[in-house]
Structures are given as structure tokens and as C-alpha cells.
Design an enzyme around this catalytic site. Structure first.
Site, PDB file in Angstrom:
ATOM      1  N   LYS A  59      10.667  22.457 -64.081  1.00 24.84           N
ATOM      2  CA  LYS A  59      10.700  21.047 -64.478  1.00 24.84           C
ATOM      3  C   LYS A  59      11.065  20.908 -65.961  1.00 24.84           C
ATOM      4  O   LYS A  59      11.820  20.007 -66.341  1.00 24.84           O
ATOM      5  CB  LYS A  59       9.351  20.386 -64.175  1.00 24.84           C
TER       6      LYS A  59
ATOM      7  N   GLN B 143       0.123  18.753 -62.382  1.00 19.27           N
ATOM      8  CA  GLN B 143       0.579  19.694 -61.355  1.00 19.27           C
ATOM      9  C   GLN B 143      -0.556  20.049 -60.398  1.00 19.27           C
ATOM     10  O   GLN B 143      -1.644  20.428 -60.815  1.00 19.27           O
ATOM     11  CB  GLN B 143       1.125  20.963 -62.026  1.00 19.27           C
TER      12      GLN B 143
ATOM     13  N   ASP C  40       5.413  11.167 -60.019  1.00 16.68           N
ATOM     14  CA  ASP C  40       5.261  11.953 -58.784  1.00 16.68           C
ATOM     15  C   ASP C  40       5.187  11.039 -57.560  1.00 16.68           C
ATOM     16  O   ASP C  40       5.386  11.489 -56.438  1.00 16.68           O
ATOM     17  CB  ASP C  40       3.996  12.811 -58.849  1.00 16.68           C
TER      18      ASP C  40
END
Length: 292
Positions: free
Chosen positions: A52, A96, A119
Site C-alpha cells: 500500500k 490493517q 477501506d
């Protein structure tokens, strides 16, 4: 038979994003800024976050990585989330997953400002997605939609079988494929307790496999000429590899590729698109596309 190349498609989209960022900055606008919070040293999470950060560089974004050891308390992590919520320079951020067992993941997700939830996991974004309102769509389903669109796969009126009902892929994929503005398809969701799973799958024009069971989908489950999207990425032992493992999809590729019209490989299919869609969501956050 067409190989749906997610790696090449993602590279093209990142070029498009980078050009858009250049235009924004040239016009005096702010460079998009993505922050990622990583807890502990899970191997998969380390890889995802590293990729990322690299994707941010390719797209011309600013990126910040916030690291914590896995003994961080839930309260400390909530304080970090609140700090990022209030940081006006950060357009979007992710925490995460998975998190250590002593931390309530859902509590953390709900603490994230939904306007920065790139997300797409916050209940407000999930709810807006379900009824077709503008929002951040979670990256894997969004990436699958983009692959279908860019490869000109006809979805309207087609039957789509989705294997798996997770909150991250299965459920949002089903919602999107049935919505008129996205898939406009007839959708069946299949899972471990589904009866006549093979028969249902065999009737589908589009099969999206997201169950995390290596090579579960075999040729006798797929209609000739169908389009097959393989979301699975399971590490299976492989002594011939230096790493000691290889990535396996949910589809038995060698068998199914011989009868389908188009298929995504593993690796190189849906995976690269997932990170790429996070970049698109971050660009949208920077431009205040969904939430002023």
C-alpha cells in the site's frame, strides 16, 4: 478464453490516478494523504501495508505508516484512531486487519470517521453502499466491478453466483451485483450450508469465488462460456518454492480455464486490484467526492 489481468489493469489505473494527482497539485490543490495503522508483525499484514505504501508512491500520494507492537491496549489504539480522525492533513486512513485478539475489531472500525474510512468497512459506508448512495466501497468488491467493466463483461440480466458470504467480499459483492447502477444481475449467494451448490453454480453466467478453500471450484461446477472471478489467496505448502509455499485460488485454474470464457489468475488477478481500489478511494477522499 481471456485471462483477466488484474496486475496490468491496476498498473493502468495507478497511472490514471497519478496523472489526476499531478493535475490537482498543478492547480494548487492538496496532494491526497493516506495513513495506515499496523499493529504487530503479522507476515501477511506486513506485506499488504508495504504494498500500500508503494502504491501511494506510484500514485503521487503522501503516506504515513503508524506502527504499534501487538501488546498495544484497545484504548491506546482508539486514541490513535481519534487522532487521525482529527488530523486535517490526513484524507483517509486504514487500520490493517486482523488485530490482536484482545482488541475488538468492530469497535475500532466503528470509531473511524466514516468520511475517512477508505477501506469502506464502517457501518455507515456499508449501509450507504447497500442502498446505492455515494460512499467508499470496500476495495475487493470495487476491484472486481472495475475488472468486469474494463473487460466489457456483460452483467445486466445475467445470473451471478457468489461463493462466500463474508462482510469483506461476499455480502457487499452480492449487494453491488444486484444493484441496477452496478451489476444489474440476478444474484445467488452460495455458502457452506447451501443445498445443490454445484447445480446452482453451474447455472451462473458469472462465478465469483470468495470462500478461501483452495481449488474448490472445479470444471463440473462451471457452465461452458462463463466468466470466473477467483478471489481466493490461500498459502499452500510447496517444497519446490524458495518460500516453501505458493498462493492458491478458490478455482482449479487448469481445469476451469479450458471451459470458461474469461478467468482471473491467482496471483495477478483480483489481488492487485484491491490495493489499487484503496488508492481510488483515497483520491476520492482527497477530492471530497462523496463527503464534503
Amino acid at each position: 478464453m481471456t485471462i483477466i489481468d488484474g496486475k496490468a489493469t491496476a498498473a493502468k489505473i495507478k497511472e490514471e490516478i497519478a496523472q489526476r494527482v499531478k493535475d490537482i497539485v498543478a492547480a494548487g490543490g492538496k496532494r491526497p494523504h493516506l495513513a495506515a495503522v499496523l499493529v504487530g508483525h503479522d507476515g501477511g499484514s506486513e506485506t499488504y501495508v508495504r504494498n500500500k505504501v508503494l502504491a501511494c508512491q506510484a500514485c503521487g500520494f503522501e503516506s504515513t505508516l503508524v506502527r504499534y507492537e501487538d501488546d498495544i491496549t484497545e484504548e491506546e489504539l482508539l486514541q490513535c484512531v481519534e487522532k487521525l480522525n482529527n488530523d486535517k492533513d490526513v484524507d483517509g486512513f486504514i487500520v490493517q486487519l486482523p488485530l490482536p485478539k484482545h482488541i475488538n475489531e468492530q469497535k475500532i472500525i466503528e470509531a473511524i470517521d466514516y468520511k475517512k474510512d477508505v477501506d469502506g468497512f464502517h457501518p455507515i459506508n456499508v449501509g450507504r453502499m447497500a442502498i446505492g448512495l455515494p460512499c467508499y466501497i470496500s476495495a475487493t468488491p470495487k476491484g472486481i466491478l472495475e475488472l468486469l467493466r474494463r473487460y466489457n463483461v456483460e452483467t445486466s440480466g445475467k445470473k451471478c453466483a457468489i461463493l462466500g458470504r463474508s462482510n469483506i467480499v461476499g455480502k457487499p459483492m452480492a449487494q453491488l451485483m444486484m444493484q441496477k447502477q452496478y451489476g444489474d444481475a440476478t444474484v445467488v449467494v452460495l455458502h457452506s450450508h447451501s443445498q445443490n451448490l454445484k447445480e446452482e453454480c453451474r447455472q451462473a453466467d458469472i462465478v465469483i469465488a470468495a470462500i478461501g478453500s483452495p481449488e474448490f471450484v472445479t470444471a463440473d461446477m462451471v457452465k461452458p462460456g462463463a466468466v470466473v472471478i477467483d478471489v481466493g489467496t490461500t498459502r499452500v505448502p510447496d517444497a519446490s518454492r524458495k518460500s516453501g509455499f505458493r498462493l492458491s485460488g478458490d478455482v482449479k485454474f487448469d481445469e476451469v480455464s479450458k471451459i470458461c470464457n474469461a478467468i482471473t489468475p491467482v496471483p495477478g488477478g483480483v489481488g492487485p486490484m484491491t490495493i489499487c481500489m484503496l488508492m481510488l478511494n483515497t483520491l476520492a477522499a482527497g477530492e471530497r467526492k462523496y463527503y464534503p
